[in-house]
Write a protein that holds these residues in place. Sequence first.
Motif, PDB file in Angstrom:
ATOM      1  N   PHE A  89      46.165  63.083  32.303  1.00  0.00           N
ATOM      2  CA  PHE A  89      46.450  64.080  31.287  1.00  0.00           C
ATOM      3  C   PHE A  89      45.650  65.306  31.695  1.00  0.00           C
ATOM      4  N   GLU A  96      37.795  61.710  28.140  1.00  0.00           N
ATOM      5  CA  GLU A  96      38.923  61.418  27.248  1.00  0.00           C
ATOM      6  C   GLU A  96      40.035  60.686  27.994  1.00  0.00           C
ATOM      7  N   MET A 100      41.429  56.953  27.041  1.00  0.00           N
ATOM      8  CA  MET A 100      42.846  56.637  26.804  1.00  0.00           C
ATOM      9  C   MET A 100      43.196  55.278  27.384  1.00  0.00           C
ATOM     10  N   TYR A 129      30.564  64.801  36.014  1.00  0.00           N
ATOM     11  CA  TYR A 129      31.417  65.864  35.461  1.00  0.00           C
ATOM     12  C   TYR A 129      32.303  65.340  34.347  1.00  0.00           C
ATOM     13  N   ARG A 132      34.455  67.764  32.204  1.00  0.00           N
ATOM     14  CA  ARG A 132      35.383  68.722  32.817  1.00  0.00           C
ATOM     15  C   ARG A 132      36.813  68.243  32.644  1.00  0.00           C
TER      16      ARG A 132
ATOM     17  N   MET B   1      27.415  63.390  20.706  1.00  0.00           N
ATOM     18  CA  MET B   1      28.121  62.857  21.865  1.00  0.00           C
ATOM     19  C   MET B   1      28.047  63.860  23.023  1.00  0.00           C
ATOM     20  N   ARG B   2      28.365  65.111  22.701  1.00  0.00           N
ATOM     21  CA  ARG B   2      28.362  66.087  23.780  1.00  0.00           C
ATOM     22  C   ARG B   2      27.287  67.132  23.537  1.00  0.00           C
ATOM     23  N   ARG B 177      41.040  67.744  16.812  1.00  0.00           N
ATOM     24  CA  ARG B 177      41.113  67.906  18.264  1.00  0.00           C
ATOM     25  C   ARG B 177      39.988  67.138  18.966  1.00  0.00           C
ATOM     26  N   ARG B 180      39.499  61.070  18.499  1.00  0.00           N
ATOM     27  CA  ARG B 180      40.395  60.321  19.377  1.00  0.00           C
ATOM     28  C   ARG B 180      41.865  60.586  19.030  1.00  0.00           C
ATOM     29  N   THR B 183      42.840  63.545  21.030  1.00  0.00           N
ATOM     30  CA  THR B 183      43.068  63.174  22.428  1.00  0.00           C
ATOM     31  C   THR B 183      44.467  62.598  22.587  1.00  0.00           C
ATOM     32  N   MET B 184      44.809  61.738  21.645  1.00  0.00           N
ATOM     33  CA  MET B 184      46.129  61.103  21.697  1.00  0.00           C
ATOM     34  C   MET B 184      47.230  62.145  21.552  1.00  0.00           C
ATOM     35  N   ALA B 187      47.627  63.959  24.683  1.00  0.00           N
ATOM     36  CA  ALA B 187      48.268  63.059  25.638  1.00  0.00           C
ATOM     37  C   ALA B 187      49.769  62.990  25.392  1.00  0.00           C
ATOM     38  N   GLU B 190      51.252  66.074  26.927  1.00  0.00           N
ATOM     39  CA  GLU B 190      51.191  66.199  28.378  1.00  0.00           C
ATOM     40  C   GLU B 190      51.999  65.147  29.109  1.00  0.00           C
ATOM     41  N   GLU B 313      35.002  77.308  33.896  1.00  0.00           N
ATOM     42  CA  GLU B 313      35.145  76.148  34.774  1.00  0.00           C
ATOM     43  C   GLU B 313      34.021  76.137  35.794  1.00  0.00           C
ATOM     44  N   VAL B 316      33.849  73.929  41.727  1.00  0.00           N
ATOM     45  CA  VAL B 316      33.651  72.622  42.351  1.00  0.00           C
ATOM     46  C   VAL B 316      32.975  72.767  43.703  1.00  0.00           C
ATOM     47  N   ILE B 319      29.259  73.458  43.734  1.00  0.00           N
ATOM     48  CA  ILE B 319      28.438  72.297  43.406  1.00  0.00           C
ATOM     49  C   ILE B 319      28.362  71.340  44.595  1.00  0.00           C
ATOM     50  N   GLU B 320      29.509  71.155  45.249  1.00  0.00           N
ATOM     51  CA  GLU B 320      29.506  70.243  46.396  1.00  0.00           C
ATOM     52  C   GLU B 320      28.585  70.758  47.501  1.00  0.00           C
TER      53      GLU B 320
END
Lengths: 236, 329
Positions: A89, A96, A100, A129, A132, B1-2, B177, B180, B183-184, B187, B190, B313, B316, B319-320
């Motif tokens: 997704f 998340e 799922m 991550y 993200r 949680m976050r 949002r 869960r 999330t569903m 999903a 998408e 964002e 990537v 960071i790598e």
Amino acid sequence: MLLQVEDLNVVLGGLQILQGVSFCVNEGELVVVVGSNGAGKSTTLRSICGMNPIVSGSVIFEGKDITGHSSSECAGMGLCMVPEGRQLFPEISVRENLLMGAWHYRKNKARVMENLEKCYDMFPVLKKYENRIASTFSGGEQQMISIARGLMSEPKIMMIDEMSLGLAPLIIEQLFRTIKDLNKSGMSILLIEQNARQALAIADRAYVMENGTVTMEGTGQELLNNEQVKTAYLGF
Amino acid sequence: MRSVKWTKRNSIYLAVLLALAAFLIYLPIGGSRRNINIGILVFIYIALGQSWNLLSGMSGLFSIAHALFYGIGAYGMSLMLARAGSNPLVGLLVGIGANLLVALIVGMVGSKLSGLYFTMALIGIHSIFYTLAGQLTITGGWLGISLPREWQLTRKELYIIALAIAVFMTVLFQVIRSSRIGTMFVALKENPQLAASLGSDIRKWRILAVLISATMASVVGSFYAIYMMAHNAEVFNGTVSLRIMMVCMVGGVGHIFGPWVGSALIIMDEYIRGAMPTEFASLSVVIYALVLIVMALLRPQGIMGSKIFQPKEVDVRAIENLDAREKTE
């Protein structure tokens, strides 16, 4: 026998894609199905998981006939499919996405968290991550997410479709090692691959599919040394 | 949680929010009657926008006739007050109850059909209600229905209730949002087939999305009935649905502050309509069309959907590289 497919016939859009496919996966085995494009490998997988209508034949899982079950029912029974082309997704976070996978036992929070930690142990990059969104990851990492999500569902058998598709050789090697390790820890795996050489090398048993039927079977080594397989799939 | 890190961007957000809050508090005290009315209208569309955002932005079921739920909520309130003589709470609950029934039907249709077929089924159900509301005697037909004066509230009270509803719907959107359920819903939008193959019954979740969204719109509709004290079948009008969609699309579909930004359109529309000669007033819909075309060309993802406002964002590769350097050192 964990999973047994017998004489499976599938018709899609007026074309008979599968013509009497039969094979089986025993408990704890790593079985590979190789074959060229359009041989019906993915269709076989999708049919087992209830995503394609089956004309005739049967799918028996743990001694129970599950032919014609819906895909959501199959997921709850311990059949897990890691679909072709990763299929995440894209707009939700890694965490998340993984949650799922734990959908059918989501009420049991402790169990979900325990499995999540296991997945993170296996793929540490995902833990790093975890918040993200999935579409920002590279192909190899996305494949890891996809496999981890499969593991979250506590499967009895994992069916992985075209794991190596479009990935760099180094990452493919790493993923195959992961799969082999998973298998060693007791997971039954059905792997569908075009990358015949690497897949056969790790397989306990393997099948070759052509034009919607299984044409050959044997241990991974047998097929690797088979002249016909060599010319058709290994390129020498 | 976050864990959320406090960044410079958060400070900017906070400053904007404080300025907005100050303005919103000033408006009912120092603002003119007209401006208060526009404010209430804006809040109504923010709340409706969140309802639409949940169904179409989050869950991906494109609701082209959202006025259906709004109108049922309005009629639930007005029929209860004017015909049955009960109080607003009963009206609100009856509106929600009726909406849940309709939403169940829409949801059941929606879970079978998807895409264009869902949209068409919704239009069908919508026209039934639109026509019935315009023809039946109990609804007052096209002449409309007026509410007993005892329930009339002052502008300031209405303003505060409207603001509360808008804020509540926004918070509700965010709560859903980040749960869960949300999330569903994402999903479902998408990749519904994948969601099913992971073991969720997508039909049930689609129905739930419609139920929640309809309830949200119903509350706003009931408020509208109290606010206007009289309304006719025009609450079901397609213009309402269009406005709801526009507010979200201009602001950014699926984004929590999309409707807040998009509702600037309503303000613009009201002022332009006020400035234009009466015979051209109905042309304001042309402005919507123009804005839509401009938006589609310049910023199809909506204002809040732009890159500037999206969560930053992580690069990537950077960071790598950093990881690689750490290893070598």
